[in-house]
Design a protein around this motif. Sequence first.
Motif: not given
Length: 630
Positions: A72-81, A90-94, A112-124
Amino acid sequence: MADKQQKSIFFRRRQKYTDGHDEYTFQMKRRRRPWWLLLLLLPLLLFIRCEKDITVVCLDAQTNEPVVGIDVTLDYDAYWLVDSTGILPSAHIQKTQVTDEKGETVFRDLPCSVFSYVFHPTSEAIVYAKNDCFAGNDTCLFHFTRTVELKLKPRIENLHVKLVDLETGDALPDGWVTYQYGDEGKVKTDSAKTDAAGVATLPNMRYCSIVELLKGSCYGYADTTKAKVPAQDLLFVNDTSTLRLRPNKERFTFFVKNKVSKQPIPDALCTVTLTRPGASKGFTRQVRTSIDGRGIAVYDSAFVLATIAIRASKVNYRDSVLTGGPWNVEQFIKQDSLTRTIWLTPEPFAEEFINVDSINGKPIPGVKNVIKITNPDGTSQPPLTEISNSNGVFPVRAIEDAKVEIISTADPVYEPKKTIIPIFKNVKDKKIRMKPVMENLLFRTVREEKPNVLLPDCSLKVVGSISGILSPSNSGKGEFTVTMRVNEKLSIVASKKGYTTNSTKVQNNTLNELKVSQDRRDIPLKLDLQCNGGKNVPKQSNEMHHKRSYGMGKEEGDSYISGDFYGVPDFITVYDGPDTSSPVLIGPKKEVTDKFNIPFHFTKGIITVVIETSGDGSSWEYEVSCPPGS
Protein backbone atom coordinates in the motif's frame (compact mmCIF):
# COMPACT_ATOMS: atom_id res chain seq x y z
CA MET A 1 -34.46 26.87 44.63
CA ALA A 2 -34.24 29.87 47.02
CA ASP A 3 -33.24 27.74 49.96
CA LYS A 4 -30.29 26.40 48.17
CA GLN A 5 -26.92 28.01 48.17
CA GLN A 6 -25.95 29.37 44.84
CA LYS A 7 -22.98 27.85 43.09
CA SER A 8 -21.27 28.76 39.89
CA ILE A 9 -20.94 25.97 37.34
CA PHE A 10 -19.01 26.32 34.11
CA PHE A 11 -20.50 24.33 31.19
CA ARG A 12 -18.25 23.03 28.61
CA ARG A 13 -19.17 22.35 25.03
CA ARG A 14 -20.75 18.93 24.67
CA GLN A 15 -21.11 18.51 28.42
CA LYS A 16 -23.62 15.75 29.17
CA TYR A 17 -26.76 16.53 31.09
CA THR A 18 -27.47 14.53 34.25
CA ASP A 19 -30.49 14.18 36.53
CA GLY A 20 -28.75 16.15 39.29
CA HIS A 21 -28.86 19.20 37.18
CA ASP A 22 -32.65 19.47 37.76
CA GLU A 23 -32.04 21.03 41.15
CA TYR A 24 -30.36 24.03 39.67
CA THR A 25 -31.52 27.13 37.94
CA PHE A 26 -29.18 28.11 35.23
CA GLN A 27 -28.52 31.67 34.36
CA MET A 28 -26.72 31.93 31.13
CA LYS A 29 -24.08 34.61 30.86
CA ARG A 30 -22.12 35.47 27.76
CA ARG A 31 -18.48 34.87 28.25
CA ARG A 32 -16.11 37.37 26.91
CA ARG A 33 -13.10 35.91 25.16
CA PRO A 34 -9.81 37.60 24.64
CA TRP A 35 -9.64 37.31 20.84
CA TRP A 36 -6.91 39.70 20.68
CA LEU A 37 -4.68 37.19 22.40
CA LEU A 38 -5.38 34.73 19.63
CA LEU A 39 -4.41 37.25 17.05
CA LEU A 40 -1.14 37.72 18.87
CA LEU A 41 -0.48 33.91 19.06
CA LEU A 42 -1.48 32.95 15.49
CA PRO A 43 1.77 33.92 13.82
CA LEU A 44 3.61 31.83 16.38
CA LEU A 45 1.36 28.81 15.79
CA LEU A 46 2.20 28.78 12.11
CA PHE A 47 5.73 27.74 12.98
CA ILE A 48 4.55 24.58 14.83
CA ARG A 49 5.24 21.19 13.11
CA CYS A 50 3.22 18.05 13.88
CA GLU A 51 2.87 14.34 12.95
CA LYS A 52 -0.20 12.23 12.36
CA ASP A 53 -1.20 8.57 11.68
CA ILE A 54 -3.40 7.26 8.90
CA THR A 55 -4.68 3.66 8.92
CA VAL A 56 -5.39 2.00 5.57
CA VAL A 57 -7.68 -1.05 5.48
CA CYS A 58 -7.58 -3.08 2.22
CA LEU A 59 -10.69 -5.12 1.44
CA ASP A 60 -11.72 -7.33 -1.49
CA ALA A 61 -14.32 -5.27 -3.30
CA GLN A 62 -16.37 -8.39 -4.11
CA THR A 63 -16.15 -10.44 -0.92
CA ASN A 64 -15.22 -7.69 1.59
CA GLU A 65 -12.51 -10.01 2.86
CA PRO A 66 -9.20 -8.50 4.08
CA VAL A 67 -6.45 -8.45 1.48
CA VAL A 68 -3.30 -9.66 3.19
CA GLY A 69 0.27 -8.92 2.20
CA ILE A 70 -0.39 -6.31 -0.45
CA ASP A 71 1.81 -3.25 -0.89
CA VAL A 72 0.00 0.00 0.00
CA THR A 73 1.41 3.39 -0.99
CA LEU A 74 0.45 6.72 0.60
CA ASP A 75 1.31 9.79 -1.41
CA TYR A 76 0.80 13.45 -0.39
CA ASP A 77 2.45 16.93 -0.29
CA ALA A 78 3.54 18.49 3.04
CA TYR A 79 3.83 22.28 3.57
CA TRP A 80 5.63 24.48 6.17
CA LEU A 81 5.95 28.19 6.86
CA VAL A 82 9.70 28.12 7.01
CA ASP A 83 12.54 25.65 7.38
CA SER A 84 16.24 25.57 6.74
CA THR A 85 15.70 25.72 3.01
CA GLY A 86 13.72 28.90 3.07
CA ILE A 87 10.26 30.32 3.39
CA LEU A 88 7.12 28.36 2.41
CA PRO A 89 8.91 25.11 1.56
CA SER A 90 7.03 21.90 0.58
CA ALA A 91 7.92 18.25 0.26
CA HIS A 92 6.43 15.27 -1.62
CA ILE A 93 5.95 12.43 0.84
CA GLN A 94 5.52 8.81 -0.37
CA LYS A 95 5.49 5.70 1.81
CA THR A 96 4.81 2.06 0.98
CA GLN A 97 3.88 -0.59 3.52
CA VAL A 98 2.42 -4.11 3.53
CA THR A 99 -0.94 -5.07 5.00
CA ASP A 100 -1.06 -7.47 7.92
CA GLU A 101 -3.28 -10.50 8.44
CA LYS A 102 -6.25 -8.16 9.00
CA GLY A 103 -5.61 -6.36 5.74
CA GLU A 104 -4.46 -3.23 7.62
CA THR A 105 -1.38 -1.08 7.67
CA VAL A 106 -0.77 2.12 9.69
CA PHE A 107 1.26 4.95 8.25
CA ARG A 108 2.69 6.49 11.39
CA ASP A 109 4.29 9.86 12.11
CA LEU A 110 3.34 11.44 8.85
CA PRO A 111 4.91 14.96 8.85
CA CYS A 112 2.55 17.99 8.75
CA SER A 113 2.29 21.57 10.21
CA VAL A 114 -0.17 24.11 11.57
CA PHE A 115 0.68 26.21 8.57
CA SER A 116 -0.49 23.38 6.32
CA TYR A 117 -3.70 22.99 8.32
CA VAL A 118 -4.47 26.70 7.91
CA PHE A 119 -3.39 27.44 4.40
CA HIS A 120 -3.72 23.98 2.70
CA PRO A 121 -6.70 22.40 4.47
CA THR A 122 -7.93 20.68 1.27
CA SER A 123 -4.60 19.07 0.50
CA GLU A 124 -5.28 15.50 -0.77
CA ALA A 125 -3.50 12.26 -0.08
CA ILE A 126 -3.55 9.49 -2.66
CA VAL A 127 -3.70 5.92 -1.35
CA TYR A 128 -3.26 3.01 -3.76
CA ALA A 129 -2.51 -0.70 -3.51
CA LYS A 130 -1.56 -3.15 -6.23
CA ASN A 131 -0.12 -6.63 -6.76
CA ASP A 132 -0.68 -9.47 -9.24
CA CYS A 133 -4.07 -10.22 -7.73
CA PHE A 134 -5.62 -6.87 -6.72
CA ALA A 135 -5.54 -3.18 -7.56
CA GLY A 136 -7.30 -0.11 -6.16
CA ASN A 137 -6.83 3.55 -5.19
CA ASP A 138 -8.57 6.40 -3.39
CA THR A 139 -8.04 10.01 -2.37
CA CYS A 140 -8.73 11.71 0.91
CA LEU A 141 -8.22 15.06 2.67
CA PHE A 142 -4.91 14.49 4.35
CA HIS A 143 -5.47 16.74 7.39
CA PHE A 144 -8.88 15.36 8.29
CA THR A 145 -8.41 11.62 7.58
CA ARG A 146 -7.50 9.02 10.16
CA THR A 147 -8.70 5.83 8.40
CA VAL A 148 -8.99 4.93 4.73
CA GLU A 149 -10.98 1.87 3.68
CA LEU A 150 -9.58 0.85 0.31
CA LYS A 151 -11.82 -1.40 -1.79
CA LEU A 152 -9.56 -3.44 -4.11
CA LYS A 153 -10.82 -4.92 -7.30
CA PRO A 154 -9.56 -8.45 -7.99
CA ARG A 155 -7.67 -8.98 -11.22
CA ILE A 156 -10.06 -10.52 -13.72
CA GLU A 157 -8.81 -12.44 -16.72
CA ASN A 158 -10.19 -14.70 -19.39
CA LEU A 159 -8.75 -18.18 -18.90
CA HIS A 160 -8.15 -20.67 -21.69
CA VAL A 161 -8.27 -24.47 -21.82
CA LYS A 162 -7.38 -26.43 -24.95
CA LEU A 163 -8.63 -29.92 -25.75
CA VAL A 164 -6.41 -32.15 -27.90
CA ASP A 165 -6.31 -35.77 -29.00
CA LEU A 166 -4.01 -37.71 -26.66
CA GLU A 167 -2.47 -39.72 -29.50
CA THR A 168 -2.19 -37.24 -32.35
CA GLY A 169 -2.17 -33.89 -30.56
CA ASP A 170 -4.88 -32.63 -32.92
CA ALA A 171 -7.17 -29.91 -31.58
CA LEU A 172 -10.72 -30.98 -30.71
CA PRO A 173 -13.31 -28.42 -31.84
CA ASP A 174 -16.90 -28.82 -30.62
CA GLY A 175 -15.67 -30.11 -27.28
CA TRP A 176 -16.78 -28.85 -23.89
CA VAL A 177 -14.88 -27.75 -20.82
CA THR A 178 -16.82 -27.93 -17.56
CA TYR A 179 -15.21 -26.06 -14.67
CA GLN A 180 -15.87 -25.47 -10.98
CA TYR A 181 -14.63 -22.36 -9.20
CA GLY A 182 -15.19 -20.44 -5.99
CA ASP A 183 -17.23 -17.24 -6.08
CA GLU A 184 -18.35 -15.24 -3.02
CA GLY A 185 -17.75 -18.25 -0.82
CA LYS A 186 -19.71 -20.67 -3.02
CA VAL A 187 -18.57 -23.30 -5.50
CA LYS A 188 -20.06 -22.63 -8.90
CA THR A 189 -20.09 -24.77 -12.03
CA ASP A 190 -20.05 -23.53 -15.58
CA SER A 191 -19.05 -24.77 -19.02
CA ALA A 192 -17.56 -23.43 -22.25
CA LYS A 193 -17.44 -24.81 -25.80
CA THR A 194 -14.19 -25.14 -27.68
CA ASP A 195 -13.65 -23.18 -30.87
CA ALA A 196 -12.17 -24.35 -34.18
CA ALA A 197 -8.72 -24.39 -32.56
CA GLY A 198 -9.98 -26.59 -29.72
CA VAL A 199 -9.75 -23.73 -27.19
CA ALA A 200 -12.48 -23.00 -24.62
CA THR A 201 -12.52 -19.57 -22.94
CA LEU A 202 -13.45 -19.27 -19.27
CA PRO A 203 -14.52 -15.59 -19.01
CA ASN A 204 -14.03 -13.12 -16.14
CA MET A 205 -12.16 -15.40 -13.79
CA ARG A 206 -10.07 -14.21 -10.87
CA TYR A 207 -6.44 -14.29 -11.79
CA CYS A 208 -5.45 -15.25 -8.24
CA SER A 209 -7.79 -18.18 -7.70
CA ILE A 210 -7.89 -21.96 -7.92
CA VAL A 211 -10.08 -23.68 -10.47
CA GLU A 212 -11.38 -26.53 -8.36
CA LEU A 213 -12.10 -28.88 -11.25
CA LEU A 214 -11.56 -28.93 -15.01
CA LYS A 215 -13.27 -31.60 -17.11
CA GLY A 216 -12.73 -31.90 -20.85
CA SER A 217 -15.37 -33.72 -22.89
CA CYS A 218 -15.73 -34.43 -26.57
CA TYR A 219 -17.85 -36.91 -28.48
CA GLY A 220 -15.83 -40.00 -29.24
CA TYR A 221 -13.36 -39.38 -26.42
CA ALA A 222 -13.08 -40.36 -22.77
CA ASP A 223 -13.50 -37.47 -20.32
CA THR A 224 -10.31 -36.07 -18.83
CA THR A 225 -10.17 -34.10 -15.56
CA LYS A 226 -7.75 -31.95 -13.60
CA ALA A 227 -8.25 -30.72 -10.05
CA LYS A 228 -6.96 -27.70 -8.16
CA VAL A 229 -5.54 -25.87 -11.15
CA PRO A 230 -4.14 -22.37 -10.46
CA ALA A 231 -5.86 -19.81 -12.65
CA GLN A 232 -2.47 -18.36 -13.58
CA ASP A 233 -1.68 -21.65 -15.39
CA LEU A 234 -4.66 -21.08 -17.67
CA LEU A 235 -3.91 -17.53 -18.74
CA PHE A 236 -2.28 -18.61 -22.00
CA VAL A 237 -2.76 -21.60 -24.29
CA ASN A 238 0.21 -23.80 -23.54
CA ASP A 239 1.05 -27.21 -22.22
CA THR A 240 -0.24 -26.52 -18.71
CA SER A 241 -3.60 -25.33 -20.01
CA THR A 242 -4.14 -28.37 -22.28
CA LEU A 243 -6.32 -31.38 -21.55
CA ARG A 244 -5.46 -34.47 -23.54
CA LEU A 245 -8.41 -36.71 -24.22
CA ARG A 246 -7.99 -40.40 -24.91
CA PRO A 247 -9.90 -41.44 -28.04
CA ASN A 248 -12.45 -44.20 -27.55
CA LYS A 249 -11.56 -47.28 -29.58
CA GLU A 250 -13.52 -50.32 -30.65
CA ARG A 251 -12.86 -53.65 -32.37
CA PHE A 252 -14.57 -54.19 -35.71
CA THR A 253 -14.78 -57.06 -38.18
CA PHE A 254 -15.57 -57.48 -41.85
CA PHE A 255 -15.64 -60.24 -44.47
CA VAL A 256 -14.10 -60.94 -47.87
CA LYS A 257 -16.00 -63.30 -50.19
CA ASN A 258 -15.97 -64.65 -53.73
CA LYS A 259 -18.47 -62.67 -55.80
CA VAL A 260 -19.24 -65.68 -58.02
CA SER A 261 -19.39 -68.56 -55.53
CA LYS A 262 -20.34 -66.42 -52.51
CA GLN A 263 -17.78 -68.39 -50.53
CA PRO A 264 -15.40 -66.82 -47.98
CA ILE A 265 -11.90 -66.10 -49.21
CA PRO A 266 -9.19 -67.08 -46.71
CA ASP A 267 -5.94 -65.17 -46.24
CA ALA A 268 -7.04 -62.18 -48.32
CA LEU A 269 -4.91 -59.08 -47.81
CA CYS A 270 -6.97 -56.13 -46.57
CA THR A 271 -5.62 -52.58 -46.42
CA VAL A 272 -7.62 -50.59 -43.87
CA THR A 273 -7.37 -46.80 -43.88
CA LEU A 274 -8.78 -44.88 -40.90
CA THR A 275 -9.11 -41.12 -41.32
CA ARG A 276 -9.79 -39.00 -38.26
CA PRO A 277 -12.24 -36.09 -38.49
CA GLY A 278 -10.57 -33.07 -40.06
CA ALA A 279 -7.45 -34.99 -41.04
CA SER A 280 -6.20 -34.76 -44.62
CA LYS A 281 -4.47 -38.12 -44.51
CA GLY A 282 -5.48 -41.39 -42.93
CA PHE A 283 -3.59 -44.07 -41.04
CA THR A 284 -3.15 -47.31 -42.98
CA ARG A 285 -2.75 -50.81 -41.60
CA GLN A 286 -2.98 -54.26 -43.17
CA VAL A 287 -4.88 -57.27 -41.84
CA ARG A 288 -5.69 -60.67 -43.35
CA THR A 289 -8.84 -62.72 -43.39
CA SER A 290 -8.92 -65.90 -41.35
CA ILE A 291 -8.11 -69.32 -42.77
CA ASP A 292 -10.79 -71.10 -40.75
CA GLY A 293 -13.30 -70.99 -43.61
CA ARG A 294 -15.11 -67.83 -42.45
CA GLY A 295 -13.09 -65.26 -44.39
CA ILE A 296 -13.35 -62.84 -41.49
CA ALA A 297 -10.86 -60.03 -40.83
CA VAL A 298 -10.46 -58.43 -37.41
CA TYR A 299 -9.25 -54.90 -36.69
CA ASP A 300 -8.66 -54.95 -32.96
CA SER A 301 -8.61 -51.27 -32.00
CA ALA A 302 -9.90 -48.31 -34.02
CA PHE A 303 -10.96 -44.77 -33.11
CA VAL A 304 -14.75 -44.75 -33.14
CA LEU A 305 -15.00 -41.48 -35.10
CA ALA A 306 -12.47 -42.42 -37.79
CA THR A 307 -13.88 -42.91 -41.28
CA ILE A 308 -13.29 -46.41 -42.69
CA ALA A 309 -11.93 -47.26 -46.14
CA ILE A 310 -10.95 -50.87 -46.97
CA ARG A 311 -9.31 -52.37 -50.05
CA ALA A 312 -9.12 -56.16 -50.32
CA SER A 313 -6.90 -58.18 -52.63
CA LYS A 314 -6.03 -61.80 -53.26
CA VAL A 315 -3.98 -63.52 -55.89
CA ASN A 316 -6.18 -64.54 -58.83
CA TYR A 317 -8.89 -62.02 -57.86
CA ARG A 318 -9.64 -58.49 -58.99
CA ASP A 319 -9.06 -55.95 -56.20
CA SER A 320 -12.18 -54.47 -54.66
CA VAL A 321 -13.13 -51.90 -52.01
CA LEU A 322 -15.77 -51.57 -49.32
CA THR A 323 -18.88 -50.00 -50.85
CA GLY A 324 -21.63 -47.96 -49.24
CA GLY A 325 -21.17 -45.46 -46.48
CA PRO A 326 -19.12 -43.49 -45.78
CA TRP A 327 -19.09 -44.85 -42.25
CA ASN A 328 -17.09 -44.13 -39.20
CA VAL A 329 -16.10 -47.03 -36.98
CA GLU A 330 -19.02 -46.51 -34.61
CA GLN A 331 -21.50 -46.66 -37.49
CA PHE A 332 -19.74 -49.52 -39.28
CA ILE A 333 -19.93 -51.82 -36.26
CA LYS A 334 -23.73 -51.58 -36.33
CA GLN A 335 -24.03 -52.70 -39.98
CA ASP A 336 -25.08 -56.25 -40.87
CA SER A 337 -22.58 -58.81 -42.16
CA LEU A 338 -23.53 -58.37 -45.82
CA THR A 339 -22.92 -54.64 -45.63
CA ARG A 340 -19.56 -55.36 -44.01
CA THR A 341 -18.55 -57.71 -46.85
CA ILE A 342 -16.11 -56.94 -49.65
CA TRP A 343 -16.79 -58.97 -52.80
CA LEU A 344 -13.85 -60.04 -54.96
CA THR A 345 -14.37 -61.13 -58.56
CA PRO A 346 -12.21 -64.14 -59.46
CA GLU A 347 -9.98 -63.78 -62.51
CA PRO A 348 -8.59 -66.61 -64.61
CA PHE A 349 -5.03 -67.52 -63.79
CA ALA A 350 -2.61 -69.97 -65.26
CA GLU A 351 -1.12 -73.03 -63.61
CA GLU A 352 1.56 -75.13 -65.26
CA PHE A 353 0.92 -78.85 -65.47
CA ILE A 354 3.34 -81.50 -66.70
CA ASN A 355 2.83 -84.79 -68.53
CA VAL A 356 5.12 -87.43 -67.05
CA ASP A 357 5.76 -91.13 -67.54
CA SER A 358 4.04 -93.06 -64.77
CA ILE A 359 6.96 -95.50 -64.51
CA ASN A 360 10.12 -93.43 -64.68
CA GLY A 361 8.64 -89.99 -63.94
CA LYS A 362 10.29 -88.39 -66.96
CA PRO A 363 8.53 -85.54 -68.83
CA ILE A 364 6.64 -86.45 -72.00
CA PRO A 365 6.78 -83.86 -74.79
CA GLY A 366 4.17 -83.57 -77.52
CA VAL A 367 1.20 -84.78 -75.48
CA LYS A 368 -2.17 -83.49 -76.67
CA ASN A 369 -4.13 -82.11 -73.70
CA VAL A 370 -7.79 -81.20 -74.24
CA ILE A 371 -8.96 -78.91 -71.39
CA LYS A 372 -12.62 -78.50 -70.41
CA ILE A 373 -13.53 -75.82 -67.82
CA THR A 374 -16.82 -75.58 -65.93
CA ASN A 375 -17.43 -72.36 -63.98
CA PRO A 376 -18.91 -72.39 -60.45
CA ASP A 377 -22.26 -71.21 -61.84
CA GLY A 378 -22.45 -74.27 -64.11
CA THR A 379 -21.52 -72.58 -67.37
CA SER A 380 -18.85 -74.19 -69.53
CA GLN A 381 -16.10 -72.64 -71.59
CA PRO A 382 -15.18 -73.90 -75.07
CA PRO A 383 -12.58 -76.71 -74.85
CA LEU A 384 -8.95 -75.72 -75.27
CA THR A 385 -6.08 -77.81 -76.57
CA GLU A 386 -2.56 -77.48 -75.22
CA ILE A 387 0.45 -79.49 -76.47
CA SER A 388 3.11 -80.19 -73.87
CA ASN A 389 6.47 -78.62 -74.67
CA SER A 390 9.89 -80.27 -74.71
CA ASN A 391 9.81 -80.33 -70.92
CA GLY A 392 6.36 -81.90 -70.85
CA VAL A 393 4.82 -78.65 -69.53
CA PHE A 394 1.52 -77.07 -70.64
CA PRO A 395 -0.64 -74.27 -69.10
CA VAL A 396 -4.20 -74.41 -67.77
CA ARG A 397 -6.04 -71.13 -67.27
CA ALA A 398 -9.22 -70.98 -65.13
CA ILE A 399 -10.79 -69.17 -62.20
CA GLU A 400 -10.18 -70.42 -58.68
CA ASP A 401 -13.41 -72.35 -58.07
CA ALA A 402 -13.79 -73.77 -61.55
CA LYS A 403 -13.89 -77.49 -62.30
CA VAL A 404 -11.17 -78.55 -64.74
CA GLU A 405 -11.09 -81.74 -66.80
CA ILE A 406 -7.95 -82.65 -68.77
CA ILE A 407 -7.85 -85.47 -71.34
CA SER A 408 -4.24 -86.30 -72.27
CA THR A 409 -3.36 -88.47 -75.29
CA ALA A 410 -0.07 -89.54 -76.87
CA ASP A 411 -0.99 -92.37 -79.25
CA PRO A 412 0.22 -95.01 -79.65
CA VAL A 413 2.92 -94.79 -77.03
CA TYR A 414 0.78 -93.94 -73.98
CA GLU A 415 -2.69 -94.82 -72.86
CA PRO A 416 -5.18 -91.90 -72.76
CA LYS A 417 -5.35 -90.25 -69.31
CA LYS A 418 -8.34 -88.36 -67.92
CA THR A 419 -7.63 -85.99 -65.04
CA ILE A 420 -10.41 -84.21 -63.10
CA ILE A 421 -9.65 -81.25 -60.81
CA PRO A 422 -12.87 -80.52 -58.82
CA ILE A 423 -11.71 -77.09 -57.66
CA PHE A 424 -9.00 -75.22 -59.49
CA LYS A 425 -7.48 -73.88 -56.28
CA ASN A 426 -4.32 -74.84 -54.47
CA VAL A 427 -3.68 -77.76 -56.81
CA LYS A 428 -0.82 -79.55 -55.11
CA ASP A 429 -0.08 -82.33 -57.62
CA LYS A 430 0.30 -80.89 -61.10
CA LYS A 431 1.84 -83.99 -62.63
CA ILE A 432 -0.31 -85.92 -65.07
CA ARG A 433 1.10 -89.44 -64.93
CA MET A 434 0.57 -91.28 -68.19
CA LYS A 435 0.82 -95.02 -68.40
CA PRO A 436 2.92 -96.21 -71.33
CA VAL A 437 1.46 -98.84 -73.67
CA MET A 438 3.25 -102.11 -72.80
CA GLU A 439 3.43 -105.50 -74.52
CA ASN A 440 4.45 -108.91 -73.17
CA LEU A 441 6.90 -111.08 -75.12
CA LEU A 442 7.85 -114.68 -74.37
CA PHE A 443 11.58 -115.46 -74.55
CA ARG A 444 13.47 -118.78 -74.10
CA THR A 445 16.98 -119.80 -73.18
CA VAL A 446 17.92 -122.99 -75.12
CA ARG A 447 20.93 -125.20 -75.75
CA GLU A 448 22.69 -124.35 -78.93
CA GLU A 449 23.37 -128.02 -79.69
CA LYS A 450 19.71 -128.90 -79.13
CA PRO A 451 17.63 -125.82 -80.10
CA ASN A 452 14.39 -127.24 -78.84
CA VAL A 453 15.78 -128.13 -75.41
CA LEU A 454 15.22 -125.44 -72.80
CA LEU A 455 18.23 -124.38 -70.74
CA PRO A 456 16.99 -123.46 -67.26
CA ASP A 457 18.38 -121.20 -64.59
CA CYS A 458 20.25 -118.81 -66.84
CA SER A 459 21.24 -115.39 -65.49
CA LEU A 460 19.62 -112.51 -67.40
CA LYS A 461 20.28 -108.83 -67.89
CA VAL A 462 17.26 -107.33 -69.64
CA VAL A 463 17.58 -103.65 -70.63
CA GLY A 464 15.01 -101.40 -72.35
CA SER A 465 16.26 -98.32 -74.18
CA ILE A 466 13.69 -96.21 -72.30
CA SER A 467 12.79 -98.30 -69.27
CA GLY A 468 16.32 -99.28 -68.30
CA ILE A 469 16.74 -102.53 -66.35
CA LEU A 470 13.73 -104.80 -66.70
CA SER A 471 12.77 -108.06 -65.09
CA PRO A 472 13.31 -110.96 -64.90
CA SER A 473 16.90 -111.58 -63.90
CA ASN A 474 16.69 -115.40 -64.30
CA SER A 475 15.23 -117.56 -67.04
CA GLY A 476 13.62 -119.96 -64.56
CA LYS A 477 12.80 -123.21 -66.33
CA GLY A 478 14.04 -121.75 -69.59
CA GLU A 479 11.00 -119.63 -70.48
CA PHE A 480 10.47 -116.05 -69.32
CA THR A 481 8.28 -113.06 -70.20
CA VAL A 482 9.50 -109.50 -70.70
CA THR A 483 7.06 -106.58 -70.54
CA MET A 484 8.39 -103.79 -72.73
CA ARG A 485 7.24 -100.44 -74.08
CA VAL A 486 5.95 -100.43 -77.61
CA ASN A 487 8.35 -97.64 -78.55
CA GLU A 488 11.58 -98.86 -77.08
CA LYS A 489 14.39 -101.25 -78.06
CA LEU A 490 15.33 -104.31 -76.06
CA SER A 491 18.67 -105.97 -75.26
CA ILE A 492 19.15 -109.25 -73.35
CA VAL A 493 22.37 -110.84 -72.08
CA ALA A 494 22.01 -114.52 -71.00
CA SER A 495 24.72 -116.48 -69.18
CA LYS A 496 25.16 -119.77 -67.32
CA LYS A 497 28.09 -121.53 -65.79
CA GLY A 498 29.58 -123.99 -68.21
CA TYR A 499 28.14 -122.15 -71.15
CA THR A 500 29.33 -119.28 -73.26
CA THR A 501 27.47 -115.99 -72.72
CA ASN A 502 25.01 -114.83 -75.41
CA SER A 503 24.72 -111.02 -75.74
CA THR A 504 24.01 -110.75 -79.46
CA LYS A 505 20.78 -112.60 -80.18
CA VAL A 506 18.62 -109.80 -78.67
CA GLN A 507 20.48 -106.54 -79.05
CA ASN A 508 18.68 -103.18 -79.56
CA ASN A 509 15.74 -104.80 -81.24
CA THR A 510 12.36 -103.12 -81.66
CA LEU A 511 9.07 -104.64 -80.64
CA ASN A 512 8.11 -105.30 -84.21
CA GLU A 513 11.41 -107.09 -84.85
CA LEU A 514 10.95 -109.34 -81.86
CA LYS A 515 7.33 -110.15 -82.66
CA VAL A 516 8.21 -111.84 -85.97
CA SER A 517 8.54 -115.37 -84.49
CA GLN A 518 9.44 -117.30 -81.35
CA ASP A 519 12.68 -118.33 -82.98
CA ARG A 520 13.58 -114.63 -83.09
CA ARG A 521 13.17 -114.52 -79.33
CA ASP A 522 15.07 -117.79 -78.50
CA ILE A 523 18.48 -117.19 -76.93
CA PRO A 524 20.87 -120.19 -77.47
CA LEU A 525 23.76 -120.86 -75.09
CA LYS A 526 26.65 -123.12 -76.13
CA LEU A 527 28.40 -125.54 -73.78
CA ASP A 528 31.85 -124.41 -72.77
CA LEU A 529 33.63 -127.79 -73.24
CA GLN A 530 37.11 -126.61 -72.25
CA CYS A 531 38.49 -128.75 -69.39
CA ASN A 532 39.84 -126.71 -66.49
CA GLY A 533 40.60 -129.69 -64.23
CA GLY A 534 43.89 -131.59 -63.86
CA LYS A 535 45.38 -129.22 -61.30
CA ASN A 536 46.20 -130.01 -57.67
CA VAL A 537 44.04 -127.95 -55.28
CA PRO A 538 45.40 -127.72 -51.67
CA LYS A 539 43.44 -126.52 -48.64
CA GLN A 540 43.86 -122.81 -47.94
CA SER A 541 44.56 -121.45 -44.47
CA ASN A 542 41.38 -121.36 -42.33
CA GLU A 543 39.33 -122.68 -45.27
CA MET A 544 36.47 -124.47 -43.51
CA HIS A 545 34.17 -124.74 -46.53
CA HIS A 546 35.50 -125.27 -50.06
CA LYS A 547 33.47 -124.99 -53.28
CA ARG A 548 34.67 -124.97 -56.89
CA SER A 549 33.22 -125.89 -60.34
CA TYR A 550 35.16 -127.56 -63.21
CA GLY A 551 34.46 -127.82 -66.96
CA MET A 552 34.91 -131.42 -68.05
CA GLY A 553 35.78 -130.80 -71.73
CA LYS A 554 32.74 -132.71 -72.99
CA GLU A 555 29.07 -132.85 -72.21
CA GLU A 556 29.03 -136.40 -70.79
CA GLY A 557 31.61 -138.97 -69.80
CA ASP A 558 33.54 -140.84 -67.10
CA SER A 559 36.19 -139.34 -64.88
CA TYR A 560 37.51 -139.44 -61.31
CA ILE A 561 38.69 -137.29 -58.42
CA SER A 562 41.76 -138.21 -56.32
CA GLY A 563 43.56 -136.72 -53.33
CA ASP A 564 44.75 -137.11 -49.72
CA PHE A 565 43.09 -135.91 -46.43
CA TYR A 566 46.14 -136.83 -44.31
CA GLY A 567 44.47 -138.92 -41.63
CA VAL A 568 41.88 -136.34 -40.52
CA PRO A 569 38.35 -137.11 -41.66
CA ASP A 570 36.69 -134.47 -43.89
CA PHE A 571 33.54 -134.56 -46.04
CA ILE A 572 33.35 -134.34 -49.81
CA THR A 573 30.38 -133.95 -52.19
CA VAL A 574 30.51 -133.81 -56.00
CA TYR A 575 27.55 -132.44 -57.99
CA ASP A 576 26.68 -133.13 -61.64
CA GLY A 577 26.31 -129.51 -62.69
CA PRO A 578 27.46 -125.92 -62.11
CA ASP A 579 26.08 -125.54 -58.57
CA THR A 580 24.84 -127.40 -55.52
CA SER A 581 21.29 -127.62 -56.91
CA SER A 582 22.53 -130.23 -59.43
CA PRO A 583 22.33 -134.01 -58.90
CA VAL A 584 24.89 -135.55 -56.51
CA LEU A 585 27.63 -137.73 -58.10
CA ILE A 586 29.66 -138.44 -54.93
CA GLY A 587 28.26 -138.18 -51.43
CA PRO A 588 26.54 -136.27 -50.16
CA LYS A 589 29.18 -135.50 -47.53
CA LYS A 590 31.23 -138.60 -48.12
CA GLU A 591 33.72 -138.97 -45.23
CA VAL A 592 37.32 -139.34 -46.42
CA THR A 593 40.33 -139.76 -44.09
CA ASP A 594 43.40 -140.61 -46.12
CA LYS A 595 44.23 -140.98 -49.81
CA PHE A 596 41.33 -141.53 -52.20
CA ASN A 597 40.48 -142.03 -55.87
CA ILE A 598 36.76 -141.93 -56.62
CA PRO A 599 35.29 -142.38 -60.14
CA PHE A 600 32.02 -140.68 -61.36
CA HIS A 601 29.93 -140.29 -64.51
CA PHE A 602 28.92 -136.73 -65.44
CA THR A 603 26.18 -135.61 -67.83
CA LYS A 604 26.15 -131.82 -67.68
CA GLY A 605 29.66 -131.01 -68.93
CA ILE A 606 30.54 -129.43 -65.55
CA ILE A 607 30.87 -130.65 -61.99
CA THR A 608 31.00 -128.85 -58.65
CA VAL A 609 33.22 -130.01 -55.76
CA VAL A 610 32.32 -129.16 -52.14
CA ILE A 611 34.58 -130.04 -49.15
CA GLU A 612 33.56 -129.40 -45.56
CA THR A 613 36.38 -129.74 -42.97
CA SER A 614 35.88 -131.28 -39.53
CA GLY A 615 38.16 -128.90 -37.63
CA ASP A 616 41.12 -126.54 -37.61
CA GLY A 617 43.55 -129.48 -37.83
CA SER A 618 42.29 -130.57 -41.22
CA SER A 619 44.60 -130.61 -44.22
CA TRP A 620 43.85 -131.89 -47.69
CA GLU A 621 44.50 -131.63 -51.41
CA TYR A 622 42.74 -133.02 -54.47
CA GLU A 623 42.72 -133.10 -58.29
CA VAL A 624 39.83 -133.52 -60.81
CA SER A 625 40.89 -135.47 -63.91
CA CYS A 626 39.40 -134.64 -67.33
CA PRO A 627 38.08 -137.64 -69.29
CA PRO A 628 40.09 -139.02 -72.18
CA GLY A 629 39.60 -137.16 -75.43
CA SER A 630 38.50 -133.92 -73.76
